[in-house]
Enzyme design. Structure first.
Site, PDB file in Angstrom:
ATOM      1  N   PRO A 107      38.902  46.603  33.581  1.00 49.85           N
ATOM      2  CA  PRO A 107      39.581  47.881  33.417  1.00 49.85           C
ATOM      3  C   PRO A 107      38.876  49.146  33.838  1.00 49.85           C
ATOM      4  O   PRO A 107      38.085  49.681  33.104  1.00 49.85           O
ATOM      5  CB  PRO A 107      39.709  47.961  31.885  1.00 49.85           C
ATOM      6  CG  PRO A 107      38.515  47.234  31.383  1.00 49.85           C
ATOM      7  CD  PRO A 107      38.035  46.351  32.465  1.00 49.85           C
ATOM      8  N   GLU A 108      39.157  49.710  34.963  1.00 56.15           N
ATOM      9  CA  GLU A 108      38.953  51.133  35.207  1.00 56.15           C
ATOM     10  C   GLU A 108      40.180  51.551  35.993  1.00 56.15           C
ATOM     11  O   GLU A 108      41.054  50.711  36.238  1.00 56.15           O
ATOM     12  CB  GLU A 108      37.638  51.411  35.967  1.00 56.15           C
ATOM     13  CG  GLU A 108      36.402  51.376  35.069  1.00 56.15           C
ATOM     14  CD  GLU A 108      35.120  51.800  35.767  1.00 56.15           C
ATOM     15  OE1 GLU A 108      35.165  52.748  36.567  1.00 56.15           O
ATOM     16  OE2 GLU A 108      34.088  51.179  35.510  1.00 56.15           O
TER      17      GLU A 108
END
Length: 300
Positions: A2-3
């Site tokens: 997750p980014e």
DNA sequence: CACCATGTTCCTTG
DNA sequence: CCAAGGAACATGGT
């Protein structure tokens, strides 16, 4: 996963796959990830609802649905935390070990799995209100960034992780952007020169845009069941059919040669998070000596 | 066993 | 009240 880039790539895939699907069942395996909504309210709101669209805000996923009863619009908000994934599984197959929530459709299920359970799936839109502008959006200008950095003596890299500065910048791309801009991560945020702010602004947008573009070229594999989904960057699984070369220039490369100058990449800790940089090719904090600006290092 | 990990929030301290 | 620092959350990989 997750980014910002990983979430963006996921959203683009889900947008296509979810359109028109109707939720037949909501299986909450880990009640905590539905906070503060809670499993009962989540189930009540989602049962029978139809997906209208999927968008992204920072690292959050926004699912828009139409409720079955009154046709009212419902926002379902997701966050992948550190280890969250969303994959489709055929209906009826056993759910993955760390399934947090499964949305069951007619033929398959969207499984939100997250071994560490730091992620969220809820109706709570409140966290979105605290987010700063999208780094790839119009509001994220050099002027804005300079202003956002100007009121803190924190290391600039720590500031970049504050989601109110630029929504979606995370620990990996903060290091990557600073490396691209040749700015030392521990420089006080308010000490950057305007030219440096501008270089950082460009670098942030560049590393994020590149990551989205690369990620989007990776075919998504929703097979699940031990198969990899092909998403994404470092931590490539051995045997995964990914012909892309390593795309991160500094993150995780401590002790290795800098791809730009051949120096040694160093790992430090800022704000409690691992930080990677090349001290040799950083332009280096401007220093004032007897009223004369000097640079501590010369570019390679 | 030790240490590290893509994130956010809460609590404490100054 | 605010800024900054650290712990907590929970599990897996090396």
């Amino acid at each position: 996963m997750p980014e910002l880039p990983e979430v963006e790539v996921l959203v683009r895939a889900l947008r296509v796959s979810l359109r028109g699907k109707r939720i037949r069942d909501v299986r909450v395996q880990r009640p905590k990830v539905t906070r503060p909504t809670g499993p009962e309210r989540l189930r009540e709101a989602l049962l029978g609802a139809e997906f209208l669209g999927v968008t992204r805000r920072g690292k959050y996923l926004k699912f828009q649905l139409r409720a079955s009863r009154d046709a009212r619009r419902v926002w379902l908000i997701g966050h992948l935390g550190m280890t969250g994934r969303m994959v489709f599984r055929p209906r009826g197959e056993p759910l993955p070990k760390h399934t947090a929530v499964a949305l069951v459709f007619d033929d398959d299920s969207l499984v939100f799995e997250d071994p560490r359970y730091f992620g969220r799936l809820s109706l709570d839109t409140e966290p979105l209100a605290r987010l700063g502008p999208e780094p790839l959006g119009r509001d994220f200008t050099p002027g804005y960034l300079g202003d956002a950095l100007s009121r803190s003596s924190q290391p600039v890299k720590v500031r970049l992780l504050d989601q109110s500065v630029g929504a979606g910048v995370g620990n990996i791309y903060a290091s990557e952007a600073l490396f691209r801009a040749r700015i030392a991560p521990d420089r006080p945020a308010r000490g950057l020169e305007p030219a440096e702010v501008r270089a950082l602004w460009r670098a942030i947008r560049r590393v994020l845009r590149e990551a989205v573009a690369w990620g989007s070229t990776v075919p998504l594999d929703w097979a699940g069941a031990g198969a990899r989904d092909g998403l994404f960057y470092y931590g490539r699984a051995p045997g995964t059919p990914d012909d892309h070369e390593e795309r991160l220039r500094v993150y995780g490369r401590a002790g290795q040669a800098c791809l730009r100058c051949g120096g040694v990449i160093v790992r430090s800790v800022l704000g409690g998070r691992a930080t990677y940089s090349c001290p040799d090719c950083v332009l280096g904090p401007p220093q004032v000596a007897q009223g004369i600006m000097v640079s501590s290092k010369s570019p390679p």
